[in-house]
Design a protein around this motif. Structure first.
Motif, PDB file in Angstrom:
ATOM      1  N   LEU A 177       0.823  -1.205   0.000  1.00  0.00           N
ATOM      2  CA  LEU A 177       0.000   0.000   0.000  1.00  0.00           C
ATOM      3  C   LEU A 177       0.860   1.259   0.000  1.00  0.00           C
ATOM      4  CD1 LEU A 177      -2.890  -1.043   2.427  1.00  0.00           C
ATOM      5  CD2 LEU A 177      -2.899  -0.989  -0.076  1.00  0.00           C
ATOM      6  N   THR A 178       1.985   1.202   0.700  1.00  0.00           N
ATOM      7  CA  THR A 178       2.896   2.348   0.683  1.00  0.00           C
ATOM      8  C   THR A 178       3.443   2.591  -0.716  1.00  0.00           C
ATOM      9  OG1 THR A 178       3.547   1.995   2.996  1.00  0.00           O
ATOM     10  CG2 THR A 178       5.041   3.298   1.634  1.00  0.00           C
ATOM     11  N   ILE A 179       3.815   1.521  -1.397  1.00  0.00           N
ATOM     12  CA  ILE A 179       4.323   1.652  -2.772  1.00  0.00           C
ATOM     13  C   ILE A 179       3.231   2.195  -3.688  1.00  0.00           C
ATOM     14  CG2 ILE A 179       5.100   0.348  -4.784  1.00  0.00           C
ATOM     15  CD1 ILE A 179       6.633  -1.484  -2.864  1.00  0.00           C
ATOM     16  N   PHE A 180       2.013   1.674  -3.563  1.00  0.00           N
ATOM     17  CA  PHE A 180       0.924   2.139  -4.419  1.00  0.00           C
ATOM     18  C   PHE A 180       0.619   3.622  -4.181  1.00  0.00           C
ATOM     19  CE2 PHE A 180      -0.864  -2.450  -4.188  1.00  0.00           C
ATOM     20  CZ  PHE A 180       0.079  -2.880  -5.115  1.00  0.00           C
ATOM     21  N   GLU A 181       0.665   4.034  -2.912  1.00  0.00           N
ATOM     22  CA  GLU A 181       0.394   5.437  -2.590  1.00  0.00           C
ATOM     23  C   GLU A 181       1.470   6.357  -3.158  1.00  0.00           C
ATOM     24  OE1 GLU A 181       0.076   5.582   1.618  1.00  0.00           O
ATOM     25  OE2 GLU A 181      -1.790   4.414   1.688  1.00  0.00           O
ATOM     26  N   ALA A 182       2.685   5.860  -3.248  1.00  0.00           N
ATOM     27  CA  ALA A 182       3.791   6.676  -3.759  1.00  0.00           C
ATOM     28  C   ALA A 182       3.729   6.838  -5.272  1.00  0.00           C
ATOM     29  CB  ALA A 182       5.127   6.057  -3.363  1.00  0.00           C
ATOM     30  N   LEU A 183       3.026   5.931  -5.956  1.00  0.00           N
ATOM     31  CA  LEU A 183       2.938   5.973  -7.414  1.00  0.00           C
ATOM     32  C   LEU A 183       1.759   6.817  -7.872  1.00  0.00           C
ATOM     33  CD1 LEU A 183       3.558   2.179  -8.169  1.00  0.00           C
ATOM     34  CD2 LEU A 183       5.156   4.058  -8.598  1.00  0.00           C
ATOM     35  N   ASP A 184       1.812   7.240  -9.117  1.00  0.00           N
ATOM     36  CA  ASP A 184       0.653   7.872  -9.725  1.00  0.00           C
ATOM     37  C   ASP A 184      -0.490   6.856  -9.742  1.00  0.00           C
ATOM     38  OD1 ASP A 184      -1.197   8.493 -12.062  1.00  0.00           O
ATOM     39  OD2 ASP A 184       0.080  10.261 -12.110  1.00  0.00           O
ATOM     40  N   PRO A 185      -1.722   7.288  -9.394  1.00  0.00           N
ATOM     41  CA  PRO A 185      -2.850   6.343  -9.355  1.00  0.00           C
ATOM     42  C   PRO A 185      -3.059   5.590 -10.664  1.00  0.00           C
ATOM     43  CG  PRO A 185      -3.465   8.412  -8.331  1.00  0.00           C
ATOM     44  CD  PRO A 185      -2.128   8.627  -8.962  1.00  0.00           C
ATOM     45  N   LYS A 186      -2.628   6.196 -11.789  1.00  0.00           N
ATOM     46  CA  LYS A 186      -2.819   5.561 -13.089  1.00  0.00           C
ATOM     47  C   LYS A 186      -1.609   4.756 -13.529  1.00  0.00           C
ATOM     48  CE  LYS A 186      -6.032   9.130 -14.689  1.00  0.00           C
ATOM     49  NZ  LYS A 186      -6.306  10.165 -15.723  1.00  0.00           N
ATOM     50  N   ASP A 187      -0.585   4.669 -12.692  1.00  0.00           N
ATOM     51  CA  ASP A 187       0.595   3.900 -13.041  1.00  0.00           C
ATOM     52  C   ASP A 187       0.197   2.434 -13.249  1.00  0.00           C
ATOM     53  OD1 ASP A 187       3.015   2.115 -12.333  1.00  0.00           O
ATOM     54  OD2 ASP A 187       3.922   4.099 -12.524  1.00  0.00           O
ATOM     55  N   PRO A 188       0.622   1.831 -14.353  1.00  0.00           N
ATOM     56  CA  PRO A 188       0.207   0.445 -14.623  1.00  0.00           C
ATOM     57  C   PRO A 188       0.656  -0.542 -13.558  1.00  0.00           C
ATOM     58  CG  PRO A 188       1.900   1.193 -16.188  1.00  0.00           C
ATOM     59  CD  PRO A 188       1.410   2.397 -15.464  1.00  0.00           C
ATOM     60  N   VAL A 189       1.807  -0.310 -12.942  1.00  0.00           N
ATOM     61  CA  VAL A 189       2.263  -1.199 -11.878  1.00  0.00           C
ATOM     62  C   VAL A 189       1.323  -1.109 -10.679  1.00  0.00           C
ATOM     63  CG1 VAL A 189       4.119  -1.681 -10.235  1.00  0.00           C
ATOM     64  CG2 VAL A 189       4.665  -1.105 -12.614  1.00  0.00           C
ATOM     65  N   ALA A 190       0.905   0.119 -10.335  1.00  0.00           N
ATOM     66  CA  ALA A 190      -0.021   0.300  -9.221  1.00  0.00           C
ATOM     67  C   ALA A 190      -1.380  -0.314  -9.540  1.00  0.00           C
ATOM     68  CB  ALA A 190      -0.178   1.788  -8.902  1.00  0.00           C
ATOM     69  N   LEU A 191      -1.878  -0.093 -10.744  1.00  0.00           N
ATOM     70  CA  LEU A 191      -3.190  -0.619 -11.116  1.00  0.00           C
ATOM     71  C   LEU A 191      -3.194  -2.148 -11.087  1.00  0.00           C
ATOM     72  CD1 LEU A 191      -4.062   1.761 -14.096  1.00  0.00           C
ATOM     73  CD2 LEU A 191      -5.139   1.725 -11.838  1.00  0.00           C
ATOM     74  N   ALA A 192      -2.181  -2.754 -11.700  1.00  0.00           N
ATOM     75  CA  ALA A 192      -2.120  -4.219 -11.727  1.00  0.00           C
ATOM     76  C   ALA A 192      -1.894  -4.784 -10.328  1.00  0.00           C
ATOM     77  CB  ALA A 192      -0.999  -4.668 -12.671  1.00  0.00           C
ATOM     78  N   GLY A 193      -1.026  -4.135  -9.556  1.00  0.00           N
ATOM     79  CA  GLY A 193      -0.740  -4.608  -8.207  1.00  0.00           C
ATOM     80  C   GLY A 193      -1.954  -4.549  -7.297  1.00  0.00           C
ATOM     81  N   ARG A 194      -2.699  -3.448  -7.387  1.00  0.00           N
ATOM     82  CA  ARG A 194      -3.911  -3.336  -6.567  1.00  0.00           C
ATOM     83  C   ARG A 194      -4.924  -4.417  -6.931  1.00  0.00           C
ATOM     84  NH1 ARG A 194      -4.501   1.161  -3.395  1.00  0.00           N
ATOM     85  NH2 ARG A 194      -3.146   2.960  -3.817  1.00  0.00           N
ATOM     86  N   ARG A 195      -5.077  -4.673  -8.232  1.00  0.00           N
ATOM     87  CA  ARG A 195      -6.026  -5.711  -8.648  1.00  0.00           C
ATOM     88  C   ARG A 195      -5.620  -7.070  -8.106  1.00  0.00           C
ATOM     89  NH1 ARG A 195      -6.087  -2.898 -13.700  1.00  0.00           N
ATOM     90  NH2 ARG A 195      -4.499  -4.327 -14.506  1.00  0.00           N
ATOM     91  N   LYS A 196      -4.338  -7.403  -8.211  1.00  0.00           N
ATOM     92  CA  LYS A 196      -3.870  -8.701  -7.722  1.00  0.00           C
ATOM     93  C   LYS A 196      -4.025  -8.815  -6.203  1.00  0.00           C
ATOM     94  CE  LYS A 196      -0.581  -9.429 -11.513  1.00  0.00           C
ATOM     95  NZ  LYS A 196       0.852  -9.510 -11.893  1.00  0.00           N
ATOM     96  N   LEU A 197      -3.700  -7.737  -5.494  1.00  0.00           N
ATOM     97  CA  LEU A 197      -3.837  -7.763  -4.038  1.00  0.00           C
ATOM     98  C   LEU A 197      -5.300  -7.939  -3.650  1.00  0.00           C
ATOM     99  CD1 LEU A 197      -2.584  -7.465  -1.228  1.00  0.00           C
ATOM    100  CD2 LEU A 197      -2.836  -4.989  -1.458  1.00  0.00           C
ATOM    101  N   SER A 198      -6.192  -7.213  -4.320  1.00  0.00           N
ATOM    102  CA  SER A 198      -7.623  -7.331  -4.014  1.00  0.00           C
ATOM    103  C   SER A 198      -8.135  -8.740  -4.276  1.00  0.00           C
ATOM    104  CB  SER A 198      -8.422  -6.321  -4.851  1.00  0.00           C
ATOM    105  OG  SER A 198      -8.084  -5.003  -4.505  1.00  0.00           O
ATOM    106  N   SER A 199      -7.675  -9.331  -5.376  1.00  0.00           N
ATOM    107  CA  SER A 199      -8.142 -10.690  -5.687  1.00  0.00           C
ATOM    108  C   SER A 199      -7.685 -11.679  -4.630  1.00  0.00           C
ATOM    109  CB  SER A 199      -7.632 -11.108  -7.074  1.00  0.00           C
ATOM    110  OG  SER A 199      -6.224 -11.252  -7.084  1.00  0.00           O
ATOM    111  N   MET A 200      -6.488 -11.475  -4.057  1.00  0.00           N
ATOM    112  CA  MET A 200      -6.014 -12.345  -2.985  1.00  0.00           C
ATOM    113  C   MET A 200      -6.800 -12.143  -1.703  1.00  0.00           C
ATOM    114  SD  MET A 200      -1.866 -12.247  -3.359  1.00  0.00           S
ATOM    115  CE  MET A 200      -1.013 -12.660  -4.891  1.00  0.00           C
ATOM    116  N   ILE A 201      -7.087 -10.874  -1.398  1.00  0.00           N
ATOM    117  CA  ILE A 201      -7.790 -10.569  -0.145  1.00  0.00           C
ATOM    118  C   ILE A 201      -9.199 -11.147  -0.167  1.00  0.00           C
ATOM    119  CG2 ILE A 201      -8.807  -8.686   1.203  1.00  0.00           C
ATOM    120  CD1 ILE A 201      -6.379  -6.980   0.428  1.00  0.00           C
ATOM    121  N   PHE A 202      -9.868 -11.039  -1.317  1.00  0.00           N
ATOM    122  CA  PHE A 202     -11.276 -11.448  -1.382  1.00  0.00           C
ATOM    123  C   PHE A 202     -11.468 -12.835  -1.981  1.00  0.00           C
ATOM    124  CE2 PHE A 202     -11.395  -6.754  -1.552  1.00  0.00           C
ATOM    125  CZ  PHE A 202     -12.090  -6.544  -0.369  1.00  0.00           C
ATOM    126  N   ALA A 203     -10.347 -13.548  -2.165  1.00  0.00           N
ATOM    127  CA  ALA A 203     -10.460 -14.910  -2.735  1.00  0.00           C
ATOM    128  C   ALA A 203     -11.114 -15.852  -1.723  1.00  0.00           C
ATOM    129  CB  ALA A 203      -9.079 -15.411  -3.099  1.00  0.00           C
TER     130      ALA A 203
END
Length: 310
Positions: A284-310
Protein backbone atom coordinates in the motif's frame (compact mmCIF):
# COMPACT_ATOMS: atom_id res chain seq x y z
CA UNK A 1 14.63 28.77 -17.59
CA UNK A 2 10.99 28.94 -18.65
CA UNK A 3 9.02 32.12 -18.19
CA UNK A 4 6.42 31.24 -15.58
CA UNK A 5 2.81 32.03 -16.18
CA UNK A 6 3.49 33.32 -19.69
CA UNK A 7 0.16 34.51 -21.06
CA UNK A 8 -1.20 37.10 -23.48
CA UNK A 9 -1.15 40.63 -22.13
CA UNK A 10 -3.55 40.74 -19.17
CA UNK A 11 -6.30 43.36 -19.18
CA UNK A 12 -5.73 46.49 -17.13
CA UNK A 13 -7.09 46.37 -13.58
CA UNK A 14 -9.89 48.77 -14.48
CA UNK A 15 -11.12 46.36 -17.15
CA UNK A 16 -11.11 43.38 -14.77
CA UNK A 17 -13.39 44.91 -12.10
CA UNK A 18 -16.39 47.09 -12.94
CA UNK A 19 -19.25 48.72 -11.09
CA UNK A 20 -22.32 47.48 -12.94
CA UNK A 21 -25.84 48.91 -13.01
CA UNK A 22 -29.18 47.78 -14.35
CA UNK A 23 -28.40 49.62 -17.59
CA UNK A 24 -25.02 47.95 -18.11
CA UNK A 25 -25.82 44.47 -16.73
CA UNK A 26 -26.51 42.89 -20.11
CA UNK A 27 -23.30 44.18 -21.68
CA UNK A 28 -20.94 43.81 -18.70
CA UNK A 29 -22.23 40.48 -17.35
CA UNK A 30 -24.37 38.50 -19.78
CA UNK A 31 -22.62 39.47 -23.01
CA UNK A 32 -19.15 39.63 -21.45
CA UNK A 33 -19.54 36.13 -19.96
CA UNK A 34 -19.85 34.72 -23.47
CA UNK A 35 -16.10 35.33 -23.82
CA UNK A 36 -14.79 35.03 -20.25
CA UNK A 37 -16.43 34.05 -16.93
CA UNK A 38 -17.77 37.00 -14.93
CA UNK A 39 -17.86 36.92 -11.13
CA UNK A 40 -20.72 39.10 -9.86
CA UNK A 41 -20.52 40.51 -6.33
CA UNK A 42 -23.92 41.61 -5.03
CA UNK A 43 -23.21 43.97 -2.12
CA UNK A 44 -24.44 47.02 -0.19
CA UNK A 45 -22.72 49.90 1.59
CA UNK A 46 -24.23 48.96 4.98
CA UNK A 47 -23.07 45.31 4.76
CA UNK A 48 -20.07 44.63 7.00
CA UNK A 49 -19.05 41.26 5.45
CA UNK A 50 -19.24 42.88 2.00
CA UNK A 51 -16.46 45.28 2.96
CA UNK A 52 -14.23 42.32 3.82
CA UNK A 53 -15.18 40.10 0.92
CA UNK A 54 -15.02 42.67 -1.88
CA UNK A 55 -11.27 43.38 -1.70
CA UNK A 56 -10.55 39.66 -1.35
CA UNK A 57 -12.53 38.98 -4.52
CA UNK A 58 -10.72 41.74 -6.39
CA UNK A 59 -7.35 40.34 -5.33
CA UNK A 60 -8.30 36.83 -6.47
CA UNK A 61 -9.64 38.12 -9.80
CA UNK A 62 -6.45 40.10 -10.41
CA UNK A 63 -4.39 37.00 -9.63
CA UNK A 64 -6.27 35.12 -12.37
CA UNK A 65 -4.69 37.54 -14.89
CA UNK A 66 -7.69 37.99 -17.14
CA UNK A 67 -9.09 34.45 -16.89
CA UNK A 68 -12.15 35.97 -15.15
CA UNK A 69 -13.67 39.40 -14.74
CA UNK A 70 -15.65 40.87 -11.88
CA UNK A 71 -18.85 42.92 -11.73
CA UNK A 72 -19.89 44.75 -8.56
CA UNK A 73 -23.60 45.43 -8.13
CA UNK A 74 -24.88 47.59 -5.28
CA UNK A 75 -28.29 46.02 -4.59
CA UNK A 76 -29.65 49.20 -2.98
CA UNK A 77 -28.82 51.27 -6.06
CA UNK A 78 -30.13 48.57 -8.42
CA UNK A 79 -33.22 47.23 -6.67
CA UNK A 80 -35.20 46.47 -9.83
CA UNK A 81 -32.30 44.43 -11.22
CA UNK A 82 -31.90 42.53 -7.94
CA UNK A 83 -35.64 41.80 -7.83
CA UNK A 84 -35.66 40.62 -11.45
CA UNK A 85 -32.72 38.27 -10.85
CA UNK A 86 -34.33 36.98 -7.65
CA UNK A 87 -37.49 36.18 -9.61
CA UNK A 88 -35.34 34.16 -12.00
CA UNK A 89 -34.06 32.01 -9.14
CA UNK A 90 -31.01 33.79 -7.73
CA UNK A 91 -31.30 33.95 -3.92
CA UNK A 92 -30.36 37.57 -3.32
CA UNK A 93 -32.19 38.01 -0.02
CA UNK A 94 -28.87 37.67 1.80
CA UNK A 95 -25.71 39.55 0.94
CA UNK A 96 -22.95 39.35 0.06
CA UNK A 97 -23.94 36.90 -2.66
CA UNK A 98 -21.37 36.04 -5.32
CA UNK A 99 -22.44 34.43 -8.58
CA UNK A 100 -20.30 33.13 -11.45
CA UNK A 101 -21.76 33.68 -14.92
CA UNK A 102 -20.50 31.59 -17.84
CA UNK A 103 -21.94 31.82 -21.36
CA UNK A 104 -24.71 34.07 -20.11
CA UNK A 105 -25.88 31.78 -17.32
CA UNK A 106 -25.16 31.44 -13.57
CA UNK A 107 -23.11 28.30 -12.95
CA UNK A 108 -21.97 28.62 -9.33
CA UNK A 109 -22.48 30.83 -6.28
CA UNK A 110 -21.81 31.33 -2.57
CA UNK A 111 -23.08 33.64 0.15
CA UNK A 112 -21.33 35.35 3.03
CA UNK A 113 -17.66 36.02 3.69
CA UNK A 114 -15.46 32.99 3.05
CA UNK A 115 -11.70 32.30 3.33
CA UNK A 116 -9.37 33.24 0.49
CA UNK A 117 -8.80 29.56 -0.32
CA UNK A 118 -12.53 29.10 -1.01
CA UNK A 119 -12.58 32.18 -3.21
CA UNK A 120 -9.64 30.82 -5.22
CA UNK A 121 -11.42 27.47 -5.59
CA UNK A 122 -14.63 29.25 -6.67
CA UNK A 123 -12.78 31.21 -9.35
CA UNK A 124 -10.95 28.12 -10.52
CA UNK A 125 -14.27 26.32 -11.02
CA UNK A 126 -15.65 29.27 -12.96
CA UNK A 127 -12.62 29.43 -15.24
CA UNK A 128 -12.74 25.71 -15.89
CA UNK A 129 -16.49 25.90 -16.56
CA UNK A 130 -15.65 28.45 -19.24
CA UNK A 131 -13.07 26.14 -20.77
CA UNK A 132 -10.08 28.20 -19.60
CA UNK A 133 -6.85 27.53 -17.76
CA UNK A 134 -7.37 28.42 -14.10
CA UNK A 135 -3.66 28.19 -13.31
CA UNK A 136 -2.59 31.23 -15.34
CA UNK A 137 -0.20 28.99 -17.26
CA UNK A 138 1.43 27.50 -14.16
CA UNK A 139 0.25 23.99 -14.98
CA UNK A 140 2.35 24.14 -18.16
CA UNK A 141 5.30 25.24 -16.04
CA UNK A 142 4.75 22.24 -13.74
CA UNK A 143 4.79 19.88 -16.72
CA UNK A 144 8.05 21.43 -17.90
CA UNK A 145 9.57 21.04 -14.43
CA UNK A 146 8.42 17.41 -14.28
CA UNK A 147 10.19 16.78 -17.58
CA UNK A 148 13.37 18.38 -16.21
CA UNK A 149 13.18 16.11 -13.18
CA UNK A 150 12.71 12.99 -15.31
CA UNK A 151 15.74 13.97 -17.41
CA UNK A 152 17.90 14.38 -14.32
CA UNK A 153 18.00 18.17 -14.40
CA UNK A 154 17.05 18.18 -10.73
CA UNK A 155 18.30 21.62 -9.70
CA UNK A 156 16.58 23.31 -12.64
CA UNK A 157 13.38 21.46 -11.80
CA UNK A 158 13.63 22.52 -8.15
CA UNK A 159 14.19 26.16 -9.15
CA UNK A 160 11.14 26.02 -11.42
CA UNK A 161 8.89 24.43 -8.80
CA UNK A 162 10.03 27.04 -6.26
CA UNK A 163 9.28 29.86 -8.71
CA UNK A 164 5.80 28.45 -9.34
CA UNK A 165 5.15 28.40 -5.60
CA UNK A 166 6.14 32.07 -5.37
CA UNK A 167 3.25 32.82 -7.74
CA UNK A 168 0.84 30.27 -6.26
CA UNK A 169 1.78 28.98 -2.78
CA UNK A 170 -1.20 26.58 -2.89
CA UNK A 171 -0.15 24.76 -6.07
CA UNK A 172 -0.11 21.19 -4.73
CA UNK A 173 1.60 19.66 -7.77
CA UNK A 174 4.44 22.18 -7.57
CA UNK A 175 4.81 21.59 -3.84
CA UNK A 176 4.97 17.83 -4.39
CA UNK A 177 7.44 18.35 -7.22
CA UNK A 178 9.77 20.31 -4.96
CA UNK A 179 9.63 17.53 -2.36
CA UNK A 180 10.52 14.97 -5.01
CA UNK A 181 13.46 17.13 -6.13
CA UNK A 182 14.88 16.95 -2.63
CA UNK A 183 14.38 13.19 -2.67
CA UNK A 184 16.17 12.94 -6.02
CA UNK A 185 19.09 14.84 -4.46
CA UNK A 186 19.03 12.38 -1.53
CA UNK A 187 18.17 15.23 0.86
CA UNK A 188 15.47 13.30 2.67
CA UNK A 189 15.36 15.48 5.78
CA UNK A 190 14.81 18.60 3.65
CA UNK A 191 12.12 16.79 1.68
CA UNK A 192 10.32 15.90 4.90
CA UNK A 193 10.69 19.40 6.34
CA UNK A 194 9.29 20.88 3.13
CA UNK A 195 6.35 18.48 3.17
CA UNK A 196 5.62 19.19 6.84
CA UNK A 197 5.62 22.92 6.06
CA UNK A 198 2.96 22.66 3.36
CA UNK A 199 -0.02 25.03 3.81
CA UNK A 200 -2.96 23.38 5.57
CA UNK A 201 -5.18 24.00 2.53
CA UNK A 202 -3.19 21.51 0.42
CA UNK A 203 -1.68 19.21 3.05
CA UNK A 204 -4.26 16.47 2.44
CA UNK A 205 -4.20 16.58 -1.36
CA UNK A 206 -3.35 13.30 -3.16
CA UNK A 207 -0.09 14.79 -4.44
CA UNK A 208 1.21 15.54 -0.95
CA UNK A 209 -0.20 12.36 0.57
CA UNK A 210 1.87 10.49 -2.02
CA UNK A 211 4.96 12.38 -0.84
CA UNK A 212 4.62 10.87 2.64
CA UNK A 213 4.86 7.40 1.10
CA UNK A 214 7.75 8.45 -1.13
CA UNK A 215 9.70 9.74 1.87
CA UNK A 216 9.06 6.52 3.81
CA UNK A 217 10.35 4.46 0.89
CA UNK A 218 13.38 6.74 0.51
CA UNK A 219 14.33 6.15 4.15
CA UNK A 220 14.01 2.41 3.60
CA UNK A 221 16.21 2.62 0.52
CA UNK A 222 19.04 4.09 2.58
CA UNK A 223 19.09 0.84 4.61
CA UNK A 224 18.44 -1.63 1.78
CA UNK A 225 20.75 -4.60 1.35
CA UNK A 226 22.38 -5.84 -1.87
CA UNK A 227 19.88 -7.23 -4.36
CA UNK A 228 22.06 -10.11 -5.58
CA UNK A 229 22.73 -11.50 -2.10
CA UNK A 230 19.09 -11.24 -1.07
CA UNK A 231 17.94 -12.85 -4.33
CA UNK A 232 20.33 -15.73 -3.65
CA UNK A 233 18.86 -16.19 -0.16
CA UNK A 234 15.33 -16.28 -1.54
CA UNK A 235 16.31 -18.72 -4.28
CA UNK A 236 17.93 -20.98 -1.68
CA UNK A 237 14.89 -20.88 0.61
CA UNK A 238 11.66 -19.53 -0.95
CA UNK A 239 9.99 -19.69 2.47
CA UNK A 240 12.48 -17.27 4.01
CA UNK A 241 9.89 -14.48 4.20
CA UNK A 242 12.19 -11.95 5.86
CA UNK A 243 14.68 -12.36 3.03
CA UNK A 244 11.88 -11.95 0.49
CA UNK A 245 10.67 -8.80 2.24
CA UNK A 246 14.21 -7.39 2.34
CA UNK A 247 14.64 -8.30 -1.34
CA UNK A 248 11.49 -6.35 -2.20
CA UNK A 249 12.81 -3.28 -0.37
CA UNK A 250 16.18 -3.58 -2.11
CA UNK A 251 14.52 -3.94 -5.51
CA UNK A 252 12.45 -0.83 -4.89
CA UNK A 253 15.56 1.04 -3.78
CA UNK A 254 17.10 0.16 -7.16
CA UNK A 255 13.95 1.37 -8.96
CA UNK A 256 12.68 -2.11 -9.83
CA UNK A 257 9.20 -1.24 -8.61
CA UNK A 258 7.46 -4.02 -10.52
CA UNK A 259 9.89 -6.60 -9.12
CA UNK A 260 9.34 -5.32 -5.59
CA UNK A 261 5.57 -5.57 -5.99
CA UNK A 262 5.89 -9.11 -7.36
CA UNK A 263 7.95 -10.23 -4.36
CA UNK A 264 5.55 -8.65 -1.89
CA UNK A 265 2.52 -10.21 -3.57
CA UNK A 266 4.26 -13.60 -3.39
CA UNK A 267 5.01 -13.01 0.29
CA UNK A 268 1.37 -12.04 0.94
CA UNK A 269 0.20 -15.18 -0.89
CA UNK A 270 2.44 -17.36 1.28
CA UNK A 271 1.49 -15.74 4.62
CA UNK A 272 -0.68 -12.64 4.65
CA UNK A 273 -0.32 -12.26 8.42
CA UNK A 274 3.48 -12.43 8.48
CA UNK A 275 5.04 -9.73 10.64
CA UNK A 276 1.64 -8.18 11.37
CA UNK A 277 0.69 -7.86 7.72
CA UNK A 278 3.95 -6.19 6.66
CA UNK A 279 3.64 -7.26 3.02
CA UNK A 280 0.23 -5.63 2.59
CA UNK A 281 1.36 -2.48 4.39
CA UNK A 282 4.46 -2.21 2.19
CA UNK A 283 2.41 -2.76 -0.96
CA UNK A 284 0.00 0.00 0.00
CA UNK A 285 2.90 2.35 0.68
CA UNK A 286 4.32 1.65 -2.77
CA UNK A 287 0.92 2.14 -4.42
CA UNK A 288 0.39 5.44 -2.59
CA UNK A 289 3.79 6.68 -3.76
CA UNK A 290 2.94 5.97 -7.41
CA UNK A 291 0.65 7.87 -9.72
CA UNK A 292 -2.85 6.34 -9.36
CA UNK A 293 -2.82 5.56 -13.09
CA UNK A 294 0.60 3.90 -13.04
CA UNK A 295 0.21 0.45 -14.62
CA UNK A 296 2.26 -1.20 -11.88
CA UNK A 297 -0.02 0.30 -9.22
CA UNK A 298 -3.19 -0.62 -11.12
CA UNK A 299 -2.12 -4.22 -11.73
CA UNK A 300 -0.74 -4.61 -8.21
CA UNK A 301 -3.91 -3.34 -6.57
CA UNK A 302 -6.03 -5.71 -8.65
CA UNK A 303 -3.87 -8.70 -7.72
CA UNK A 304 -3.84 -7.76 -4.04
CA UNK A 305 -7.62 -7.33 -4.01
CA UNK A 306 -8.14 -10.69 -5.69
CA UNK A 307 -6.01 -12.35 -2.99
CA UNK A 308 -7.79 -10.57 -0.15
CA UNK A 309 -11.28 -11.45 -1.38
CA UNK A 310 -10.46 -14.91 -2.73
Amino acid sequence: MIELGAQPQAPAAGDLVKDVTEQTFMADVIDASMDVPVIVDFWATWCGPCKTLGPMLETAVAKAKGAVRMAKIDVDQNQRLAQALAQQGLPLQSIPTVVAFVKGRPVDMFQGAVPASEIDAFIKRAVEAGGGDASGGLDDAVLAAEEMLEQGEVQDAADTFAAILQEDPLHAKAYAGLVRCYLALDRIDEAEATLNGAPAEISKTPELEACHAQIALARQAAEAGPVAELQAKVDADPDDLQARFDLAKAMHAHRDVEGAVTQLLDLFRRDREWNEGAAKAQLLTIFEALDPKDPVALAGRRKLSSMIFA
